[in-house]
Motif scaffolding. Structure first.
Motif, PDB file in Angstrom:
ATOM      1  N   LEU A 173       0.962  -1.191  -0.037  1.00 15.28           N
ATOM      2  CA  LEU A 173      -0.111   0.006   0.026  1.00 15.28           C
ATOM      3  C   LEU A 173       0.766   1.354  -0.040  1.00 15.28           C
ATOM      4  O   LEU A 173       2.086   1.275   0.357  1.00 15.28           O
ATOM      5  N   PRO A 174       0.367   2.614  -0.591  1.00 17.53           N
ATOM      6  CA  PRO A 174       1.366   3.550  -0.540  1.00 17.53           C
ATOM      7  C   PRO A 174       1.709   3.999   0.839  1.00 17.53           C
ATOM      8  O   PRO A 174       2.828   4.561   0.741  1.00 17.53           O
ATOM      9  N   ASP A 175       1.021   3.646   1.948  1.00 18.71           N
ATOM     10  CA  ASP A 175       1.754   4.085   3.278  1.00 18.71           C
ATOM     11  C   ASP A 175       2.814   2.980   3.794  1.00 18.71           C
ATOM     12  O   ASP A 175       3.211   3.334   4.928  1.00 18.71           O
ATOM     13  N   GLY A 176       3.011   1.999   2.866  1.00 16.18           N
ATOM     14  CA  GLY A 176       4.240   0.979   3.243  1.00 16.18           C
ATOM     15  C   GLY A 176       3.641  -0.115   3.931  1.00 16.18           C
ATOM     16  O   GLY A 176       4.186  -1.279   4.112  1.00 16.18           O
ATOM     17  N   ARG A 177       2.218  -0.331   4.224  1.00 15.64           N
ATOM     18  CA  ARG A 177       1.660  -1.635   4.746  1.00 15.64           C
ATOM     19  C   ARG A 177       1.651  -2.503   3.580  1.00 15.64           C
ATOM     20  O   ARG A 177       1.538  -2.182   2.542  1.00 15.64           O
ATOM     21  N   ARG A 178       1.717  -3.671   4.080  1.00  9.74           N
ATOM     22  CA  ARG A 178       1.529  -4.657   3.019  1.00  9.74           C
ATOM     23  C   ARG A 178       0.230  -5.797   3.338  1.00  9.74           C
ATOM     24  O   ARG A 178       0.104  -5.872   4.417  1.00  9.74           O
ATOM     25  N   PHE A 179      -0.311  -5.914   2.365  1.00 15.52           N
ATOM     26  CA  PHE A 179      -1.505  -7.080   2.738  1.00 15.52           C
ATOM     27  C   PHE A 179      -1.632  -8.174   1.871  1.00 15.52           C
ATOM     28  O   PHE A 179      -1.287  -7.846   0.509  1.00 15.52           O
ATOM     29  N   ARG A 180      -2.281  -9.204   2.229  1.00 13.27           N
ATOM     30  CA  ARG A 180      -2.861 -10.122   1.280  1.00 13.27           C
ATOM     31  C   ARG A 180      -4.001 -10.507   1.788  1.00 13.27           C
ATOM     32  O   ARG A 180      -4.542 -10.342   2.784  1.00 13.27           O
ATOM     33  N   ARG A 181      -4.889 -11.135   0.962  1.00 14.12           N
ATOM     34  CA  ARG A 181      -6.377 -11.331   1.298  1.00 14.12           C
ATOM     35  C   ARG A 181      -6.782 -13.030   1.071  1.00 14.12           C
ATOM     36  O   ARG A 181      -6.283 -13.592   0.068  1.00 14.12           O
ATOM     37  N   THR A 182      -7.497 -13.649   1.669  1.00 15.82           N
ATOM     38  CA  THR A 182      -8.095 -14.876   1.492  1.00 15.82           C
ATOM     39  C   THR A 182      -9.631 -14.683   1.681  1.00 15.82           C
ATOM     40  O   THR A 182     -10.194 -13.832   2.284  1.00 15.82           O
ATOM     41  N   HIS A 183     -10.290 -15.601   1.132  1.00 14.77           N
ATOM     42  CA  HIS A 183     -12.005 -15.860   1.577  1.00 14.77           C
ATOM     43  C   HIS A 183     -12.313 -17.297   1.729  1.00 14.77           C
ATOM     44  O   HIS A 183     -11.593 -18.088   1.108  1.00 14.77           O
ATOM     45  N   ARG A 184     -13.408 -17.557   2.405  1.00 14.27           N
ATOM     46  CA  ARG A 184     -13.895 -18.701   2.532  1.00 14.27           C
ATOM     47  C   ARG A 184     -15.260 -18.791   3.127  1.00 14.27           C
ATOM     48  O   ARG A 184     -15.906 -17.947   3.608  1.00 14.27           O
ATOM     49  N   VAL A 185     -16.134 -19.886   2.996  1.00 11.01           N
ATOM     50  CA  VAL A 185     -17.458 -20.019   3.442  1.00 11.01           C
ATOM     51  C   VAL A 185     -17.444 -20.342   5.059  1.00 11.01           C
ATOM     52  O   VAL A 185     -16.675 -21.399   5.166  1.00 11.01           O
ATOM     53  N   THR A 186     -17.970 -19.809   5.817  1.00  7.85           N
ATOM     54  CA  THR A 186     -17.917 -20.272   7.212  1.00  7.85           C
ATOM     55  C   THR A 186     -19.118 -21.068   7.568  1.00  7.85           C
ATOM     56  O   THR A 186     -19.248 -21.653   8.572  1.00  7.85           O
ATOM     57  N   ALA A 187     -20.398 -20.817   6.652  1.00  5.84           N
ATOM     58  CA  ALA A 187     -21.441 -21.693   7.104  1.00  5.84           C
ATOM     59  C   ALA A 187     -22.325 -21.689   5.732  1.00  5.84           C
ATOM     60  O   ALA A 187     -22.315 -20.665   4.953  1.00  5.84           O
ATOM     61  N   PHE A 188     -22.901 -22.966   5.242  1.00  7.26           N
ATOM     62  CA  PHE A 188     -23.625 -23.111   4.481  1.00  7.26           C
ATOM     63  C   PHE A 188     -25.195 -23.136   4.747  1.00  7.26           C
ATOM     64  O   PHE A 188     -25.472 -23.488   5.943  1.00  7.26           O
TER      65      PHE A 188
END
Ligand SMILES: C[S@@+](CC[C@H](N)C(=O)[O-])C[C@H]1O[C@@H](n2cnc3c(N)ncnc32)[C@H](O)[C@@H]1O
Length: 270
Positions: A173-188
């Motif tokens: 990110l421009p402010d120096g932070r870094r991130f990654r993202r995940t997703h998942r189903v927690t309930a059907f």
């Protein structure tokens, strides 16, 4: 629908939304900009978010109103609009509101709900109320265009979908932070046709500190004929159903369901 404090985009997602390549590179922008050009009139985007589609639509020449429930998403959109010429800013209006219950006192040539916004409406009453509101805000012969994902049967029940899936590689990110993202189903919730979905953002701060931030929300899934029935109940005529943003016909293996519906002409009084 989630209450304002439970709104997923209010807490975590808005902050990172425009940095997710999956969204930034989505092929839907050209599709919606073309729909706006063809409409030759004012556009209303329901669930406009950070303006990912609203702003290019205005850049292409349309007058547009964007409505969204999330103040955090609208704030991102406002920031981006500030960087646009004054002439463009005068053609765009943002409204905080619920797509299932709004009154703008204005009519449009085109109403859109891009990138699955309609799937946030869990209950049939909200869905009908949203479509009726869209109908009221359309000029005679105007169009409603919206998309949702084409359901993968395994995503409705397979425990494999409860595992975290990486959808964003590590980004700076421009402010120096870094991130990654995940997703998942927690309930059907198959009987009510929705999954509880969790997005997890893994942040690394410039000082090395790490955090895992999550937003979890219910996400409704729809089937083709269900949507066709909803449209028929609210006075729309289905003009086209596409399976992807290249306007290919809807088929077994289509990733998307994209509905183009027309408001039937209003009868003249007398
Ligand atoms: C996936 S984002 C899509 C944003 C934008 N249309 C785009 O294509 O990038 C869905 C948006 O719908 C908004 N939303 C969800 N439920 C809503 C509701 N009931 N009324 C208005 N907006 C809503 C969210 O705040 C979010 O900004």
């Amino acid at each position: 629908m989630a209450t304002k404090s439970e709104q997923p985009y209010e807490r975590v997602l808005a902050e990172y939304y425009d940095h997710v390549p999956l969204y930034a590179n989505r092929a839907d922008v050209g599709f919606y900009v073309d729909a706006a050009r063809e409409a030759k009139g004012k556009i209303l985007e329901l669930g406009c978010g950070t303006g990912r589609i609203l702003i290019p639509t205005a850049v292409a020449g349309s007058n547009a109103v964007g409505l969204d429930f999330s103040e955090a998403m609208l704030a991102k959109c406002r920031e981006k609009l500030k960087r646009q010429p004054a002439e463009l800013r005068q053609r765009v209006r943002l409204v905080q509101g619920n797509m299932a219950d709004f009154e703008l006192d204005e009519k449009f040539r085109l109403v859109t709900i891009p990138f699955r916004g309609f799937q946030h409406l869990l209950r049939v009453e909200e869905q009908l109320s949203c479509l009726r509101a869209a109908q009221r805000h359309l000029e005679s012969g105007g169009r409603l265009v919206f998309d949702m994902f084409h359901v993968l049967p395994e995503a409705m029940h397979d425990p494999e979908w409860t595992r975290e899936r990486e959808d964003t590689p590590e980004m700076q990110l421009p402010d120096g932070r870094r991130f990654r993202r995940t997703h998942r189903v927690t309930a059907f919730h198959r009987a009510e046709q929705y999954n509880e979905v969790e997005f997890a953002i893994y942040v690394t701060h410039p000082d090395g500190r790490t955090e895992r931030l999550t937003d979890t929300f219910p996400f409704r899934y729809f089937f083709r004929y269900e949507v066709e029935h909803l449209l028929a109940r609210t006075g729309f005529r289905l003009a086209s159903l596409y399976g992807n943003f290249d306007r290919s016909a809807f088929a077994n293996d289509s990733p998307e369901m994209i509905f183009v519906a027309e408001k039937a002409s209003e009868r003249k009084a007398g």
